[in-house]
Write a protein that holds these residues in place. Structure first.
Motif, mmCIF file in Angstrom:
data_model
loop_
_atom_site.group_PDB
_atom_site.id
_atom_site.type_symbol
_atom_site.label_atom_id
_atom_site.label_comp_id
_atom_site.label_asym_id
_atom_site.label_seq_id
_atom_site.Cartn_x
_atom_site.Cartn_y
_atom_site.Cartn_z
ATOM 1 N N ALA A 65 12.708 -26.797 -14.431
ATOM 2 C CA ALA A 65 12.209 -26.189 -15.668
ATOM 3 C C ALA A 65 10.688 -26.057 -15.629
ATOM 4 N N PHE A 66 10.014 -27.059 -15.089
ATOM 5 C CA PHE A 66 8.552 -27.002 -15.025
ATOM 6 C C PHE A 66 8.093 -25.928 -14.033
ATOM 7 N N GLU B 122 16.603 -31.198 -13.110
ATOM 8 C CA GLU B 122 16.543 -30.170 -14.157
ATOM 9 C C GLU B 122 15.140 -30.055 -14.740
ATOM 10 N N LYS B 123 14.483 -31.174 -14.929
ATOM 11 C CA LYS B 123 13.127 -31.155 -15.478
ATOM 12 C C LYS B 123 12.144 -30.526 -14.487
ATOM 13 N N THR C 27 4.980 -36.144 -18.716
ATOM 14 C CA THR C 27 4.986 -35.320 -19.925
ATOM 15 C C THR C 27 4.920 -36.245 -21.132
ATOM 16 N N ASP D 99 10.327 -23.308 -24.451
ATOM 17 C CA ASP D 99 10.773 -23.766 -23.129
ATOM 18 C C ASP D 99 10.072 -25.060 -22.729
ATOM 19 N N MET E 225 11.838 -28.699 -22.157
ATOM 20 C CA MET E 225 11.713 -29.395 -20.876
ATOM 21 C C MET E 225 11.513 -30.894 -21.070
#
Length: 288
Positions: A151-152, A147-148, A18, A136, A140
């Protein structure tokens, strides 16, 4: 302008990357890569080329680009002026289709996301996106690890449920590009996208491809399922549609900016491809 294969090998100990890209303007590079790419435009406007599509882009746009699909983000002319204070900013997420393992998205619970990846082969533009989804995605970026990843997955799940979408590239382009995999196709497509609004000729394209014009004409039609002139005309009309929607120029100026030499031919070709005149096209979108 050559078609570039970009190496985005992940060296950050993560299954996907990202990044927030912020420049005076996006880099004018016609490129592709084996990763899928999810793009969220945060600032700037311009033209997005995905396969053989030409689309206007602006703040809040979300586009999912499939693996090996050529694309380029080109800002409007004002961004390239020395006195410009504009900036171009976007979130770019790159990931391989099997980034969580070769069979992960083939499970019953995940098959709908795999279907999204398949649709992305042609490029997908998500229309009328809720701003909460963009929030959102931004949130992220601050996460790590498990967690990432979760979230994705939630973001991909939300995109599968979004029904207001637009397919970008044509099946003809995608199939020809993926089955050809030749330097000739790369060079010819790059020549077209760099010069479509200038004096572009089959003879010049044939010269670039190191073929005689008649052989090149047959080759191009076999690979792309349409003639060279039709292909170029469709790209020009796509660009003209983008300019018409911006409402910055009159139809006569758009005719010449798109590569046509006279207004009558422009109107004729526009109606042939879009089933309406340029004026009717503008009126239709104003009503919508």
């Amino acid at each position: 302008m050559k078609l570039h294969l970009l190496d985005r090998s992940n060296l950050s100990n993560s299954s996907f990357t990202t990044k927030v890209n912020e420049y005076p303007y996006f880099l004018k590079i016609w490129h592709y890569h084996p990763e899928l790419e999810l793009v969220v435009v945060l600032k700037s406007e311009g033209t997005c080329f995905v396969g053989d599509s030409v689309e206007k882009f602006g703040i809040g746009d979300i586009v999912l680009i499939g693996k090996d699909l050529p694309h380029m983000w080109l800002n409007d002319e004002g961004y390239f002026q020395q006195s410009s204070k504009e900036t171009a900013k976007a979130i770019a997420i790159h990931f391989k289709q099997d980034y969580l393992g070769p069979k992960f998205f083939e499970t019953p619970e995940m098959i709908h996301i795999l279907e999204l990846f398949e649709r992305a082969r042609f490029g997908i533009k998500f229309l009328n996106i809720n701003k909460n989804l963009i929030t959102d995605i931004q949130n992220m970026l601050e996460l790590k690890g498990f967690e990432k990843t979760m979230a994705f997955l939630n973001i991909l799940n939300s995109l599968t449920k979004h029904k207001d979408t637009k397919r970008l590239s044509s099946p003809g382009f995608v199939n020809s590009f993926q089955t050809s995999k030749s330097d000739t196709q790369d060079i010819v497509h790059a020549y077209i996208f760099k010069n479509f609004n200038q004096d572009i000729t089959l003879n010049k394209a044939a010269e670039i491809a190191h073929m005689n014009p008649s052989a090149f004409s047959r080759y191009f039609k076999r690979i792309n399922q349409k003639t060279f002139s039709r292909y170029v005309t469709e790209i020009r009309i796509g660009y003209a549609c983008k300019l018409l929607l911006e409402n910055k120029y009159n139809i006569s100026a758009i005719c010449y900016d798109s590569g046509f030499k006279n207004i009558s031919n422009f109107n004729r070709q526009f109606k042939l491809i879009m089933n309406c005149t340029p004026s009717e096209y503008v009126d239709k979108h104003k009503k919508e």
